[in-house]
Design an enzyme around this catalytic site. Sequence first.
Site, PDB file in Angstrom:
ATOM      1  N   HIS A  17       1.010  -1.227   0.056  1.00  0.00           N
ATOM      2  CA  HIS A  17      -0.338   0.010  -0.039  1.00  0.00           C
ATOM      3  C   HIS A  17       0.895   1.316  -0.157  1.00  0.00           C
ATOM      4  O   HIS A  17       0.458   2.231  -0.699  1.00  0.00           O
ATOM      5  CB  HIS A  17      -0.903   0.213   1.172  1.00  0.00           C
ATOM      6  CG  HIS A  17      -2.068  -1.013   1.326  1.00  0.00           C
ATOM      7  ND1 HIS A  17      -2.008  -1.895   2.563  1.00  0.00           N
ATOM      8  CD2 HIS A  17      -2.870  -1.480   0.522  1.00  0.00           C
ATOM      9  CE1 HIS A  17      -3.215  -2.498   2.383  1.00  0.00           C
ATOM     10  NE2 HIS A  17      -3.663  -2.563   1.150  1.00  0.00           N
ATOM     11  N   LYS A  41     -15.520  -7.681   4.696  1.00  0.00           N
ATOM     12  CA  LYS A  41     -14.455  -8.330   5.348  1.00  0.00           C
ATOM     13  C   LYS A  41     -14.528  -7.777   6.778  1.00  0.00           C
ATOM     14  O   LYS A  41     -15.010  -6.727   7.093  1.00  0.00           O
ATOM     15  CB  LYS A  41     -13.102  -7.718   4.774  1.00  0.00           C
ATOM     16  CG  LYS A  41     -12.560  -7.944   3.481  1.00  0.00           C
ATOM     17  CD  LYS A  41     -11.227  -7.225   3.147  1.00  0.00           C
ATOM     18  CE  LYS A  41     -10.982  -7.163   1.618  1.00  0.00           C
ATOM     19  NZ  LYS A  41      -9.656  -6.344   1.385  1.00  0.00           N
ATOM     20  N   ARG A  90      -2.795  -5.918  -8.090  1.00  0.00           N
ATOM     21  CA  ARG A  90      -1.601  -7.038  -8.093  1.00  0.00           C
ATOM     22  C   ARG A  90      -1.582  -8.094  -9.104  1.00  0.00           C
ATOM     23  O   ARG A  90      -0.435  -8.254  -9.627  1.00  0.00           O
ATOM     24  CB  ARG A  90      -1.902  -7.832  -6.650  1.00  0.00           C
ATOM     25  CG  ARG A  90      -1.490  -7.045  -5.557  1.00  0.00           C
ATOM     26  CD  ARG A  90      -1.730  -7.711  -4.244  1.00  0.00           C
ATOM     27  NE  ARG A  90      -3.248  -7.990  -4.297  1.00  0.00           N
ATOM     28  CZ  ARG A  90      -3.943  -8.067  -3.168  1.00  0.00           C
ATOM     29  NH1 ARG A  90      -3.324  -8.329  -1.996  1.00  0.00           N
ATOM     30  NH2 ARG A  90      -5.218  -8.519  -3.331  1.00  0.00           N
ATOM     31  N   SER A 128      -2.922  -7.843   3.247  1.00  0.00           N
ATOM     32  CA  SER A 128      -3.209  -7.394   4.644  1.00  0.00           C
ATOM     33  C   SER A 128      -3.397  -8.824   5.350  1.00  0.00           C
ATOM     34  O   SER A 128      -3.014  -8.906   6.580  1.00  0.00           O
ATOM     35  CB  SER A 128      -4.197  -6.385   4.916  1.00  0.00           C
ATOM     36  OG  SER A 128      -4.078  -5.276   4.380  1.00  0.00           O
TER      37      SER A 128
END
Length: 167
Positions: A17, A41, A90, A128
């Site tokens: 990030h 999430k 990504r 994360s």
Amino acid sequence: MRTTIYPGSFDPITKGHLDIIKRAAKLFDKLIVVVLTNPDKEACFTIRERVEFVEKVTKDLENVEVDTFDGLLADYVKIRGAGSIVKGLRALSDFEYEFQMALTNKQINPDMETLFLNTSSEYMYLSSSIVKQVGFFGGDISDFVPEEIIDDITKKIRKVGEQIDNR
Ligand code: PNS
């Protein structure tokens, strides 16, 4: 002044990030990092903790502001008068979800654009969730998160682990 917004749940912020923040901040006069809720999430860190982590690791970046918002990203972009948001991509696996989000946001706020920056190759694998999983089992997270926040993150993950063990 050209302002862009980098949104995310940042639970917690990773080196990947931070790499996107630094690169995007060079392209705009101002970059606002906004910590949002992702209803898909369950967060490990509180919004306040996540904001503090982002503030700590961006404190030397002069044109970067950190904020939080409880609502739709597209509305936040309108409120802040920004024309765009930046997202990191990504791999191909990110694309479908990000494309859907970009189109949804555009539907809600037709004046905003979503710009994608590729993740640097060294962080292609990083997320994360990886940080939380490695930390949860007592692994070394120093390759994954900026140095300033390693201790805070490790302590919190341990605390969460102990709470789970005591159940
Ligand atoms: O880092 P993440 O979890 O991939 O970020 C996703 C995030 C927080 C940007 C996204 O869930 C979001 O925009 N949340 C706010 C609510 C919203 O606007 N959702 C998009 C419309 S479906």
